[in-house]
Write a protein that holds these residues in place. Sequence first.
Motif, short mmCIF file in Angstrom:
data_model
loop_
_atom_site.label_atom_id
_atom_site.label_comp_id
_atom_site.label_asym_id
_atom_site.label_seq_id
_atom_site.Cartn_x
_atom_site.Cartn_y
_atom_site.Cartn_z
N ARG A 28 0.76 3.59 -0.08
CA ARG A 28 -0.09 3.81 -1.26
C ARG A 28 -1.36 2.96 -1.18
N ALA A 31 -3.64 4.62 1.40
CA ALA A 31 -4.18 5.87 0.87
C ALA A 31 -5.32 5.61 -0.11
N ARG A 32 -5.16 4.61 -0.96
CA ARG A 32 -6.20 4.32 -1.96
C ARG A 32 -7.46 3.78 -1.28
N TRP A 33 -7.27 2.84 -0.35
CA TRP A 33 -8.44 2.30 0.35
C TRP A 33 -9.13 3.38 1.18
N ALA A 34 -8.34 4.22 1.84
CA ALA A 34 -8.91 5.27 2.69
C ALA A 34 -9.71 6.26 1.85
N GLU A 35 -9.20 6.57 0.67
CA GLU A 35 -9.93 7.49 -0.21
C GLU A 35 -11.28 6.91 -0.60
N ASP A 36 -11.30 5.63 -0.94
CA ASP A 36 -12.56 4.98 -1.32
C ASP A 36 -13.50 4.83 -0.14
N GLY A 38 -13.50 6.80 2.60
CA GLY A 38 -13.81 8.07 3.24
C GLY A 38 -13.29 8.15 4.67
N CYS A 39 -12.08 7.64 4.90
CA CYS A 39 -11.48 7.70 6.23
C CYS A 39 -10.01 8.08 6.11
N PRO A 41 -5.99 7.45 6.14
CA PRO A 41 -5.08 6.33 5.91
C PRO A 41 -4.46 5.79 7.20
N GLN A 83 -12.47 -2.50 -5.69
CA GLN A 83 -11.78 -1.41 -4.99
C GLN A 83 -10.63 -1.93 -4.15
#
Length: 208
Positions: A28, A31-36, A38-39, A41, A83
Amino acid sequence: MTTQLSPNSVDVLLFDIGRVVLDISFDRVMARWAEDAGCAPADLAGRFVVDDSFKHHEIGKVDDATFFANLRRSLGIDLTDAQFLEGWNAIFTGEMPGIAPLLATAARRLPLYAFSNTNPAHVAHFSVAYADVLSHFRDVFLSSAIGLRKPDAEAYDHVVKAIGVPASRILFFDDTAANIEGARARGLRAIHVTSTDDVARALAALGI
């Protein structure tokens, strides 16, 4: 190990928090960091390591901002501290299934304590979000507060001394094999927790 337990064989129950009391998911976080960022997970997960910065954060040597700055470099993503914090705290997914009633029942029979490798950001979050289930513990020993982390021998010795009973009279529950081995090496009894059923079986063996 439960075969060595019987009623009155221990005086204190000591619990790890992550994956024993509270469920956690590093997926999780990624996933959250990757969403912010743009890459993917998986890209971040491959770069994330338990390095000195991580360990120093867990023993209070570096603050949240310094830890996030180190992550910014090691992960190669330019997120804000806010973030990073939001993603970092997304690790908590709720209480481990069935643990709350077990703790409530056990607390009526024996004193309960918790001992967790954790950091200031997570402490600020879980101490409020999960105050109810954590209220069963007489005291919570946090690596970032005591400056020591499992599985170092000094960490167990500190906790045993603070509790004030012989190590052999303390039963420790943890989900990490290295932490179990470290506890046993310092004289504690220890149960390797893979699910709440392991806790339930140990309590049953104690007559709880």
